[in-house]
Design a protein around this motif. Structure first.
Motif, PDB file in Angstrom:
ATOM      1  N   MET A   1      -1.716   1.972 -10.603  1.00 38.68           N
ATOM      2  CA  MET A   1      -0.332   2.390 -10.424  1.00 38.68           C
ATOM      3  C   MET A   1      -0.305   3.722  -9.677  1.00 38.68           C
ATOM      4  O   MET A   1      -0.970   4.672 -10.068  1.00 38.68           O
ATOM      5  CB  MET A   1       0.342   2.542 -11.784  1.00 38.68           C
ATOM      6  CG  MET A   1       1.764   3.023 -11.721  1.00 38.68           C
ATOM      7  SD  MET A   1       2.955   1.861 -11.029  1.00 38.68           S
ATOM      8  CE  MET A   1       2.934   0.569 -12.242  1.00 38.68           C
ATOM      9  N   ILE A   2       0.460   3.758  -8.604  1.00 40.18           N
ATOM     10  CA  ILE A   2       0.677   4.990  -7.850  1.00 40.18           C
ATOM     11  C   ILE A   2       1.990   5.574  -8.357  1.00 40.18           C
ATOM     12  O   ILE A   2       3.030   4.915  -8.322  1.00 40.18           O
ATOM     13  CB  ILE A   2       0.747   4.714  -6.337  1.00 40.18           C
ATOM     14  CG1 ILE A   2      -0.565   4.099  -5.851  1.00 40.18           C
ATOM     15  CG2 ILE A   2       1.077   5.997  -5.580  1.00 40.18           C
ATOM     16  CD1 ILE A   2      -0.507   3.553  -4.439  1.00 40.18           C
ATOM     17  N   ASP A   3       1.946   6.789  -8.849  1.00 35.68           N
ATOM     18  CA  ASP A   3       3.103   7.446  -9.446  1.00 35.68           C
ATOM     19  C   ASP A   3       3.652   8.465  -8.455  1.00 35.68           C
ATOM     20  O   ASP A   3       2.957   9.420  -8.100  1.00 35.68           O
ATOM     21  CB  ASP A   3       2.667   8.126 -10.745  1.00 35.68           C
ATOM     22  CG  ASP A   3       3.809   8.787 -11.472  1.00 35.68           C
ATOM     23  OD1 ASP A   3       4.953   8.304 -11.389  1.00 35.68           O
ATOM     24  OD2 ASP A   3       3.558   9.818 -12.134  1.00 35.68           O
ATOM     25  N   ALA A  68       7.397  -1.399  -7.370  1.00 35.01           N
ATOM     26  CA  ALA A  68       7.137  -2.542  -6.479  1.00 35.01           C
ATOM     27  C   ALA A  68       5.709  -2.472  -5.971  1.00 35.01           C
ATOM     28  O   ALA A  68       4.980  -1.505  -6.221  1.00 35.01           O
ATOM     29  CB  ALA A  68       8.105  -2.522  -5.295  1.00 35.01           C
ATOM     30  N   GLN A  69       5.315  -3.495  -5.213  1.00 37.99           N
ATOM     31  CA  GLN A  69       4.013  -3.518  -4.541  1.00 37.99           C
ATOM     32  C   GLN A  69       3.930  -2.293  -3.611  1.00 37.99           C
ATOM     33  O   GLN A  69       4.880  -1.984  -2.909  1.00 37.99           O
ATOM     34  CB  GLN A  69       3.867  -4.802  -3.724  1.00 37.99           C
ATOM     35  CG  GLN A  69       2.701  -4.844  -2.746  1.00 37.99           C
ATOM     36  CD  GLN A  69       1.334  -4.815  -3.403  1.00 37.99           C
ATOM     37  OE1 GLN A  69       1.142  -5.398  -4.458  1.00 37.99           O
ATOM     38  NE2 GLN A  69       0.394  -4.134  -2.786  1.00 37.99           N
ATOM     39  N   ALA A  74      -3.916  -2.850  -1.488  1.00 39.87           N
ATOM     40  CA  ALA A  74      -4.347  -4.176  -1.934  1.00 39.87           C
ATOM     41  C   ALA A  74      -3.287  -4.810  -2.835  1.00 39.87           C
ATOM     42  O   ALA A  74      -2.567  -4.111  -3.549  1.00 39.87           O
ATOM     43  CB  ALA A  74      -5.667  -4.058  -2.691  1.00 39.87           C
ATOM     44  N   ALA A  75      -3.220  -6.140  -2.781  1.00 35.94           N
ATOM     45  CA  ALA A  75      -2.299  -6.878  -3.649  1.00 35.94           C
ATOM     46  C   ALA A  75      -2.525  -6.451  -5.090  1.00 35.94           C
ATOM     47  O   ALA A  75      -3.665  -6.279  -5.525  1.00 35.94           O
ATOM     48  CB  ALA A  75      -2.504  -8.376  -3.483  1.00 35.94           C
ATOM     49  N   GLY A  76      -1.452  -6.273  -5.810  1.00 37.42           N
ATOM     50  CA  GLY A  76      -1.542  -5.861  -7.206  1.00 37.42           C
ATOM     51  C   GLY A  76      -1.451  -4.358  -7.398  1.00 37.42           C
ATOM     52  O   GLY A  76      -1.267  -3.893  -8.521  1.00 37.42           O
TER      53      GLY A  76
END
Length: 130
Positions: A1-3, A68-69, A74-76
């Motif tokens: 997760m990018i916050d 969101a993506q 990378a996917a996920g």
């Protein structure tokens, strides 16, 4: 997760967006927090770095969190964007890391990242974005 922390600045039905050097999408101004920073401290620092203006800390108001993506990852890989509105002092101008600043309307939906599309949808549905 990018916050990430982002600034929602809407004027006359358009939202302020920035495109970093070498990127193909516009993003809401903001970024990742440094260790130990609060959301407000991150917002103040990132907006100063990107747009050379001073966010007025006492004017910061939570505007929602969107997930969101992550664009270009990378996917996920997801990004969580915690958004705030705020007043500022100074003249908006692109910093060295920002190639272009633009005022986007809802019709520019396809020029932004997936998480920003969710924010555009929300602002449009609430009558803030034309």
């Amino acid at each position: 997760m990018i916050d990430k922390i982002a600034w929602i600045h809407v004027m006359d039905g358009r939202i302020l967006a920035a495109r970093s050097r070498g990127k193909d999408r516009f993003y809401l101004p903001g970024g990742k927090r440094e260790p130990g920073e609060s959301d407000v401290e991150t917002l103040v620092r990132e907006i100063r770095e990107e747009l050379d203006v001073a966010i007025t800390p006492e004017s910061v108001v939570a505007a929602g969190t969107f997930e969101a993506q992550a664009h270009g990852h990378a996917a996920g890989t997801r990004v969580r964007m915690t958004c705030y509105t705020a007043e500022y002092r100074g003249t908006l101008e692109a910093s060295s890391e920002i190639e272009e600043v633009a005022w986007l309307g809802y019709a520019d939906h396809d020029r932004v990242s997936a998480v920003d599309k969710l924010i555009f949808d929300h602002l449009h549905a609430t009558g803030q974005l034309a």
